[in-house]
Motif scaffolding. Structure first.
Motif, PDB file in Angstrom:
ATOM      1  N   LEU A 124       1.287  -3.601  11.516  1.00 33.89           N
ATOM      2  CA  LEU A 124       0.805  -2.772  10.400  1.00 33.89           C
ATOM      3  C   LEU A 124       1.964  -2.348   9.503  1.00 33.89           C
ATOM      4  O   LEU A 124       1.834  -2.324   8.272  1.00 33.89           O
ATOM      5  N   VAL A 125       3.089  -2.000  10.121  1.00 32.27           N
ATOM      6  CA  VAL A 125       4.267  -1.641   9.333  1.00 32.27           C
ATOM      7  C   VAL A 125       4.686  -2.824   8.465  1.00 32.27           C
ATOM      8  O   VAL A 125       5.019  -2.667   7.283  1.00 32.27           O
ATOM      9  N   ASP A 126       4.649  -4.033   9.044  1.00 34.25           N
ATOM     10  CA  ASP A 126       4.963  -5.243   8.287  1.00 34.25           C
ATOM     11  C   ASP A 126       3.965  -5.454   7.146  1.00 34.25           C
ATOM     12  O   ASP A 126       4.346  -5.783   6.015  1.00 34.25           O
ATOM     13  N   LEU A 127       2.696  -5.290   7.460  1.00 31.73           N
ATOM     14  CA  LEU A 127       1.649  -5.526   6.465  1.00 31.73           C
ATOM     15  C   LEU A 127       1.833  -4.648   5.239  1.00 31.73           C
ATOM     16  O   LEU A 127       1.594  -5.084   4.106  1.00 31.73           O
ATOM     17  N   TRP A 128       2.267  -3.410   5.454  1.00 34.16           N
ATOM     18  CA  TRP A 128       2.435  -2.475   4.343  1.00 34.16           C
ATOM     19  C   TRP A 128       3.815  -2.581   3.684  1.00 34.16           C
ATOM     20  O   TRP A 128       4.133  -1.786   2.780  1.00 34.16           O
ATOM     21  N   GLY A 129       4.617  -3.542   4.112  1.00 30.38           N
ATOM     22  CA  GLY A 129       5.873  -3.807   3.426  1.00 30.38           C
ATOM     23  C   GLY A 129       7.043  -2.966   3.853  1.00 30.38           C
ATOM     24  O   GLY A 129       8.041  -2.872   3.111  1.00 30.38           O
ATOM     25  N   PHE A 130       6.973  -2.378   5.060  1.00 32.65           N
ATOM     26  CA  PHE A 130       8.065  -1.533   5.515  1.00 32.65           C
ATOM     27  C   PHE A 130       8.774  -2.103   6.740  1.00 32.65           C
ATOM     28  O   PHE A 130       9.563  -1.404   7.382  1.00 32.65           O
ATOM     29  N   GLY A 131       8.510  -3.368   7.055  1.00 31.55           N
ATOM     30  CA  GLY A 131       9.117  -4.002   8.212  1.00 31.55           C
ATOM     31  C   GLY A 131       9.912  -5.227   7.825  1.00 31.55           C
ATOM     32  O   GLY A 131      10.201  -5.466   6.646  1.00 31.55           O
ATOM     33  N   PRO A 132      10.261  -6.062   8.797  1.00 26.83           N
ATOM     34  CA  PRO A 132      11.075  -7.252   8.538  1.00 26.83           C
ATOM     35  C   PRO A 132      10.437  -8.249   7.593  1.00 26.83           C
ATOM     36  O   PRO A 132      11.141  -9.061   6.990  1.00 26.83           O
ATOM     37  N   ALA A 133       9.105  -8.213   7.447  1.00 30.95           N
ATOM     38  CA  ALA A 133       8.431  -9.176   6.572  1.00 30.95           C
ATOM     39  C   ALA A 133       8.769  -8.970   5.102  1.00 30.95           C
ATOM     40  O   ALA A 133       8.558  -9.866   4.285  1.00 30.95           O
ATOM     41  N   GLY A 134       9.320  -7.812   4.750  1.00 28.86           N
ATOM     42  CA  GLY A 134       9.724  -7.572   3.365  1.00 28.86           C
ATOM     43  C   GLY A 134       8.787  -6.649   2.624  1.00 28.86           C
ATOM     44  O   GLY A 134       7.665  -6.377   3.051  1.00 28.86           O
ATOM     45  N   ARG A 135       9.273  -6.139   1.494  1.00 27.38           N
ATOM     46  CA  ARG A 135       8.523  -5.156   0.725  1.00 27.38           C
ATOM     47  C   ARG A 135       7.353  -5.788  -0.018  1.00 27.38           C
ATOM     48  O   ARG A 135       7.306  -6.989  -0.258  1.00 27.38           O
ATOM     49  N   ARG A 136       6.426  -4.920  -0.385  1.00 27.96           N
ATOM     50  CA  ARG A 136       5.305  -5.355  -1.211  1.00 27.96           C
ATOM     51  C   ARG A 136       5.097  -4.339  -2.322  1.00 27.96           C
ATOM     52  O   ARG A 136       5.555  -3.184  -2.221  1.00 27.96           O
ATOM     53  N   ILE A 137       4.404  -4.731  -3.362  1.00 26.28           N
ATOM     54  CA  ILE A 137       4.200  -3.860  -4.512  1.00 26.28           C
ATOM     55  C   ILE A 137       2.732  -3.481  -4.690  1.00 26.28           C
ATOM     56  O   ILE A 137       2.398  -2.710  -5.585  1.00 26.28           O
ATOM     57  N   ALA A 138       1.867  -4.024  -3.848  1.00 24.96           N
ATOM     58  CA  ALA A 138       0.439  -3.710  -3.928  1.00 24.96           C
ATOM     59  C   ALA A 138      -0.100  -3.487  -2.525  1.00 24.96           C
ATOM     60  O   ALA A 138       0.392  -4.074  -1.552  1.00 24.96           O
ATOM     61  N   ALA A 139      -1.098  -2.634  -2.424  1.00 26.41           N
ATOM     62  CA  ALA A 139      -1.703  -2.344  -1.126  1.00 26.41           C
ATOM     63  C   ALA A 139      -2.441  -3.566  -0.596  1.00 26.41           C
ATOM     64  O   ALA A 139      -3.034  -4.325  -1.370  1.00 26.41           O
TER      65      ALA A 139
END
Length: 341
Positions: A124-139
């Motif tokens: 879930l942390v990854d999905l929301w862009g706060f993990g190793p997968a990288g940041r995101r700009i949209a929910a």
């Protein structure tokens, strides 16, 4: 107006201060943030001996921090934690002692908080862009949140304490980001103790532990972290870290905005969405920085009312800062208020 917090009781009296001792400081980077340590060195050493000792201490601290990363970082593909996350469904994975200790503390906090803190919420942390997968700009979409949330759940883990191993049920990804920093603070403190440096202050990314006294006989005073709003902040609060640790969790450090909404990095594992309430930050004072770190996250997710009830039930020294149209309201547990001088 400034306030001070002092321990109500000490588990053991601090050792006598080292008169005319020298405070040495070391600093660097680790776990995506910075670290620093201060310790009192005894006087009477030759200059070259003091320099050699200081250099050896810095190398030792870095070795302690590197060992925590090697075991517990989900940002490192070669860590023991990542090895578990990649393990086949149904397999048992043996973890190093420190990693297993953190896992047990994480699972106990998850149990006590009803899942408000959950070490399996990494996807879930990854999905929301706060993990190793990288940041995101949209929910993410609702479907994505529901799909990823199915992979989480601390109750899915089976643990064999005797063998220090944990069963991978399939697809579970552990994330110790909300507890490993605190453990690392404790580990560095133990290392300094083992080097005969009973008087020290350790900090990693804003989480702190202090022990002993400065050469002048004063404790290690630190200011509690507080957010600001419109240029204003709550009254400055200083705490004497006499064998105590302090950790703060808040929604003002890491977040992104999309569609007029603000999404902070603290994810509620029970819903799959970032915690959404008026709570700006939670500070927990505890003997162990590892537990202060995890508990501050759990209380942030629980929010002002449920978090306060939990903190009172567990006799935690905690401070909640709640946003209002006029700034912040402070809510303090009885254990926190008892420390105010």
């Amino acid at each position: 107006m400034n306030r001070v917090l002092i321990p109500v009781a000490l588990s053991a009296p601090p050792p006598p201060p080292i008169a005319h001792g020298q405070v040495r400081q070391w600093a660097g980077e680790t776990m995506g943030t910075t670290w620093s340590a201060r310790a009192v060195l005894a006087p009477g050493q030759a200059a070259n001996q003091a320099a050699n000792q200081a250099e050896g201490i810095e190398s030792g601290i870095r070795a302690v921090l590197d060992a925590v990363i090697a075991q517990m970082s989900n940002w490192s593909d070669t860590s023991d934690l990542s090895r578990f996350n990649r393990a086949a469904a149904g397999s048992w994975v043996t973890l190093p002692d420190d990693c297993f200790t953190v896992l047990q503390a994480a699972l106990q906090t998850a149990h006590d908080s009803g899942g408000a803190y959950d070490p399996t919420a990494g996807p879930l942390v990854d999905l929301w862009g706060f993990g190793p997968a990288g940041r995101r700009i949209a929910a993410p979409s609702v479907d994505d949140v529901l799909r990823v949330r199915e992979r989480c759940g601390w109750q899915r883990l089976d643990v064999d304490a005797g063998q220090r191993c944990v069963r991978q049920p399939g697809g579970v990804s552990l994330d110790f980001c909300a507890i490993a920093k605190g453990f690392a603070v404790d580990a560095v403190s133990r290392y300094l103790d083992a080097q005969g440096m009973a008087h020290h202050l350790v900090e990693i990314g804003g989480e702190l532990r202090g022990q002993g006294l400065r050469p002048d006989g004063m404790p290690w005073w630190v200011e509690l972290e507080s957010p600001t709003a419109d240029g204003t902040a709550p009254a400055r609060t200083m705490i004497a870290l006499l064998g105590l640790s302090v950790a703060t969790s808040g929604d003002y450090r890491r977040y992104f905005e999309h569609g007029g909404q603000r999404f902070a990095h603290t994810i509620d594992p029970r819903t799959g969405y970032p915690a959404a309430h008026a709570l700006a930050s939670v500070t927990v004072i505890h003997r162990d920085c590892m537990l202060a770190d995890a508990l501050s996250t759990a209380l942030t997710v629980l929010g002002p009312q449920a978090g306060m009830a939990f903190a009172q039930r567990h006799a935690l020294a905690a401070r909640f800062l709640v946003r209002t149209p006029d700034g912040f309201d402070e809510l303090a547990t009885p254990a926190f208020a008892a420390m105010l001088s």
